[in-house]
Scaffold this motif. Structure first.
Motif, mmCIF file in Angstrom:
data_model
loop_
_atom_site.group_PDB
_atom_site.id
_atom_site.type_symbol
_atom_site.label_atom_id
_atom_site.label_comp_id
_atom_site.label_asym_id
_atom_site.label_seq_id
_atom_site.Cartn_x
_atom_site.Cartn_y
_atom_site.Cartn_z
ATOM 1 N N VAL A 61 -2.714 -9.814 -8.317
ATOM 2 C CA VAL A 61 -2.910 -8.367 -8.271
ATOM 3 C C VAL A 61 -3.584 -8.017 -6.950
ATOM 4 C CG1 VAL A 61 -4.031 -6.361 -9.299
ATOM 5 C CG2 VAL A 61 -3.067 -8.135 -10.764
ATOM 6 N N ILE A 62 -2.910 -7.197 -6.140
ATOM 7 C CA ILE A 62 -3.505 -6.666 -4.916
ATOM 8 C C ILE A 62 -4.451 -5.540 -5.321
ATOM 9 C CG2 ILE A 62 -3.051 -5.425 -2.765
ATOM 10 C CD1 ILE A 62 -0.324 -6.835 -2.669
ATOM 11 N N LEU A 63 -5.713 -5.648 -4.937
ATOM 12 C CA LEU A 63 -6.726 -4.669 -5.315
ATOM 13 C C LEU A 63 -7.074 -3.783 -4.115
ATOM 14 C CD1 LEU A 63 -9.095 -7.043 -7.318
ATOM 15 C CD2 LEU A 63 -7.440 -5.431 -8.263
ATOM 16 N N MET A 64 -6.965 -2.459 -4.315
ATOM 17 C CA MET A 64 -7.294 -1.490 -3.270
ATOM 18 C C MET A 64 -8.582 -0.768 -3.669
ATOM 19 S SD MET A 64 -4.908 -2.003 -1.091
ATOM 20 C CE MET A 64 -4.975 -0.597 0.017
ATOM 21 N N PRO A 65 -9.725 -1.111 -3.052
ATOM 22 C CA PRO A 65 -11.033 -0.592 -3.477
ATOM 23 C C PRO A 65 -11.208 0.897 -3.201
ATOM 24 C CG PRO A 65 -11.253 -2.593 -2.166
ATOM 25 C CD PRO A 65 -9.842 -2.127 -2.010
ATOM 26 N N ILE A 89 -5.039 -14.820 -13.593
ATOM 27 C CA ILE A 89 -4.337 -14.005 -12.611
ATOM 28 C C ILE A 89 -5.156 -14.004 -11.325
ATOM 29 C CG2 ILE A 89 -3.514 -11.684 -12.042
ATOM 30 C CD1 ILE A 89 -3.220 -11.205 -15.069
ATOM 31 N N ALA A 90 -4.520 -14.292 -10.200
ATOM 32 C CA ALA A 90 -5.191 -14.276 -8.909
ATOM 33 C C ALA A 90 -5.375 -12.836 -8.431
ATOM 34 C CB ALA A 90 -4.388 -15.067 -7.886
ATOM 35 N N THR A 91 -6.322 -12.627 -7.512
ATOM 36 C CA THR A 91 -6.558 -11.302 -6.953
ATOM 37 C C THR A 91 -6.591 -11.377 -5.429
ATOM 38 O OG1 THR A 91 -8.967 -11.571 -7.128
ATOM 39 C CG2 THR A 91 -7.832 -10.461 -8.956
ATOM 40 N N PHE A 92 -6.174 -10.284 -4.794
ATOM 41 C CA PHE A 92 -6.188 -10.162 -3.335
ATOM 42 C C PHE A 92 -6.784 -8.799 -3.008
ATOM 43 C CE2 PHE A 92 -3.449 -10.307 0.774
ATOM 44 C CZ PHE A 92 -4.475 -10.952 1.462
ATOM 45 N N TRP A 117 -1.142 2.903 2.597
ATOM 46 C CA TRP A 117 0.046 2.255 2.042
ATOM 47 C C TRP A 117 0.504 1.040 2.852
ATOM 48 C CZ3 TRP A 117 3.548 7.098 0.846
ATOM 49 C CH2 TRP A 117 2.912 7.912 -0.106
ATOM 50 N N PRO A 118 0.512 1.096 4.189
ATOM 51 C CA PRO A 118 0.962 -0.082 4.944
ATOM 52 C C PRO A 118 0.142 -1.328 4.646
ATOM 53 C CG PRO A 118 0.902 1.842 6.372
ATOM 54 C CD PRO A 118 0.233 2.239 5.082
ATOM 55 N N ASP A 119 -1.118 -1.148 4.223
ATOM 56 C CA ASP A 119 -1.949 -2.306 3.876
ATOM 57 C C ASP A 119 -1.384 -3.028 2.658
ATOM 58 O OD1 ASP A 119 -3.471 -1.255 5.894
ATOM 59 O OD2 ASP A 119 -5.241 -0.848 4.665
ATOM 60 N N VAL A 120 -0.826 -2.269 1.710
ATOM 61 C CA VAL A 120 -0.241 -2.879 0.509
ATOM 62 C C VAL A 120 0.967 -3.724 0.883
ATOM 63 C CG1 VAL A 120 0.917 -2.409 -1.682
ATOM 64 C CG2 VAL A 120 -1.068 -1.050 -1.003
ATOM 65 N N PHE A 121 1.859 -3.152 1.682
ATOM 66 C CA PHE A 121 3.058 -3.883 2.070
ATOM 67 C C PHE A 121 2.712 -5.087 2.950
ATOM 68 C CE2 PHE A 121 5.098 0.522 1.676
ATOM 69 C CZ PHE A 121 5.499 0.285 0.377
ATOM 70 N N GLY A 122 1.722 -4.913 3.835
ATOM 71 C CA GLY A 122 1.306 -6.025 4.683
ATOM 72 C C GLY A 122 0.643 -7.128 3.890
ATOM 73 N N ALA A 123 -0.108 -6.750 2.857
ATOM 74 C CA ALA A 123 -0.783 -7.742 2.018
ATOM 75 C C ALA A 123 0.237 -8.617 1.302
ATOM 76 C CB ALA A 123 -1.690 -7.044 1.010
ATOM 77 N N ARG A 124 1.282 -7.982 0.765
ATOM 78 C CA ARG A 124 2.294 -8.792 0.081
ATOM 79 C C ARG A 124 2.999 -9.720 1.058
ATOM 80 N NH1 ARG A 124 7.234 -6.512 -3.568
ATOM 81 N NH2 ARG A 124 7.673 -5.341 -1.663
ATOM 82 N N ALA A 125 3.313 -9.236 2.249
ATOM 83 C CA ALA A 125 3.981 -10.083 3.239
ATOM 84 C C ALA A 125 3.120 -11.287 3.605
ATOM 85 C CB ALA A 125 4.299 -9.262 4.483
ATOM 86 N N ALA A 126 1.786 -11.098 3.615
ATOM 87 C CA ALA A 126 0.879 -12.188 3.963
ATOM 88 C C ALA A 126 0.881 -13.301 2.925
ATOM 89 C CB ALA A 126 -0.533 -11.648 4.134
ATOM 90 N N SER A 149 -2.446 4.224 -3.201
ATOM 91 C CA SER A 149 -1.772 3.051 -2.637
ATOM 92 C C SER A 149 -1.044 2.259 -3.710
ATOM 93 C CB SER A 149 -2.791 2.149 -1.929
ATOM 94 O OG SER A 149 -3.414 2.832 -0.868
ATOM 95 N N ALA A 150 -1.572 2.317 -4.940
ATOM 96 C CA ALA A 150 -0.898 1.673 -6.067
ATOM 97 C C ALA A 150 0.154 2.585 -6.670
ATOM 98 C CB ALA A 150 -1.921 1.281 -7.125
ATOM 99 N N LEU A 151 -0.151 3.872 -6.726
ATOM 100 C CA LEU A 151 0.719 4.832 -7.407
ATOM 101 C C LEU A 151 2.017 5.083 -6.652
ATOM 102 C CD1 LEU A 151 0.687 6.682 -9.932
ATOM 103 C CD2 LEU A 151 -0.320 8.457 -8.493
ATOM 104 N N TYR A 152 1.912 5.364 -5.364
ATOM 105 C CA TYR A 152 3.070 5.857 -4.637
ATOM 106 C C TYR A 152 3.836 4.780 -3.864
ATOM 107 C CZ TYR A 152 1.149 10.350 -5.952
ATOM 108 O OH TYR A 152 0.670 11.418 -6.678
ATOM 109 N N THR A 153 3.280 3.585 -3.727
ATOM 110 C CA THR A 153 4.101 2.489 -3.191
ATOM 111 C C THR A 153 5.135 2.053 -4.220
ATOM 112 O OG1 THR A 153 2.409 0.890 -3.899
ATOM 113 C CG2 THR A 153 2.358 1.609 -1.595
#
Length: 234
Positions: A61-65, A89-92, A117-126, A149-153
């Motif tokens: 789960v990518i976490l956006m604080p 479940i791992a967290t990022f 939003w770009p942070d979400v897409f970049g996080a997954r790519a990483a 960032s979670a809702l609209y991505t």
């Protein structure tokens, strides 16, 4: 590049088999850039990946604080990380603020919500080639300022614009839902919204209307409301 960190607390040692700080490429964008898919200035952002014990290639789960995560500790993120780790479940957890020179609550509030939003897409790519996680099971969970960032991505429109594929799921926690985007009724993955009925920072009413529109369009969405709960109830 990944920097291997040593977990310092007994709780972390009991739950975590690996803790890494992973930098990745994102972008510093204006609101107009985000909405049109235009390129912006490249930006290096970092996330804290924690992989729980007793989990073979777990989902992530990518976490956006929220803004309160700046300089005051990630209270909600730490607590949800613990809960997710106990569920194997791992967290990022992503720091969108420091790389943009933001170290105060006032500065964080002035950062346009959708520009994260770009942070979400970049996080997954990483995480694409990480050997310890299941890249095909990555979800996004955002809190308050981080919730859009979670809702609209999750919107098909923006995933196509950024050449992204669907995530496993999206969770918005006391996030704003009042902005309407073109084609925002078309979502790609299951969505859950968690909101307190007594929230006087981010009212719950728009977060009833939006799921209703999504359901009418055939979306897989669930809203859970907590009676008498205020903002940051967790």
């Amino acid at each position: 590049l990944a920097i291997l960190l040593i977990s310092l607390t007994p709780t972390a040692k009991a739950q975590i088999i690996r803790h890494e700080l992973i930098p990745f490429e994102s972008a510093s964008l204006s609101i107009a850039n985000v909405l049109t898919g235009a390129n912006g200035e490249k930006l290096i952002v970092a996330g804290s990946l924690r992989v729980p014990k007793a989990a073979k290639k777990p989902p992530v789960v990518i976490l956006m604080p929220p803004p309160l995560g700046v300089g005051t500790g990630w209270g909600q993120v730490d607590e949800w990380s613990r809960v997710l780790h106990e569920a194997s479940i791992a967290t990022f957890a992503i720091d969108s603020f420091s790389p943009r020179g933001i170290y105060t609550l006032a500065g964080a509030i002035n950062l346009p919500l959708i520009t994260r939003w770009p942070d979400v897409f970049g996080a997954r790519a990483a995480l694409k080639n990480h050997p310890l996680i299941d890249f095909n099971r990555i979800a996004v969970m955002g809190f308050s300022h981080g919730a859009p960032s979670a809702l609209y991505t999750n919107l098909v429109r923006f995933q196509k614009m950024y050449n992204e594929t669907p995530f496993a799921g999206h969770i918005s926690v006391y996030g704003p839902c009042g902005v309407r985007f073109r084609h925002d009724e078309r979502i790609a993955s299951p969505l859950m919204l968690l909101h307190g009925t007594a929230d006087d920072w981010v009212p719950a009413a728009p977060c009833r209307d939006y799921p209703a529109r999504l359901k009418n369009a055939g979306g897989d969405v669930r809203l859970i409301e907590y009676p008498d709960a205020h903002h940051a109830f967790d």
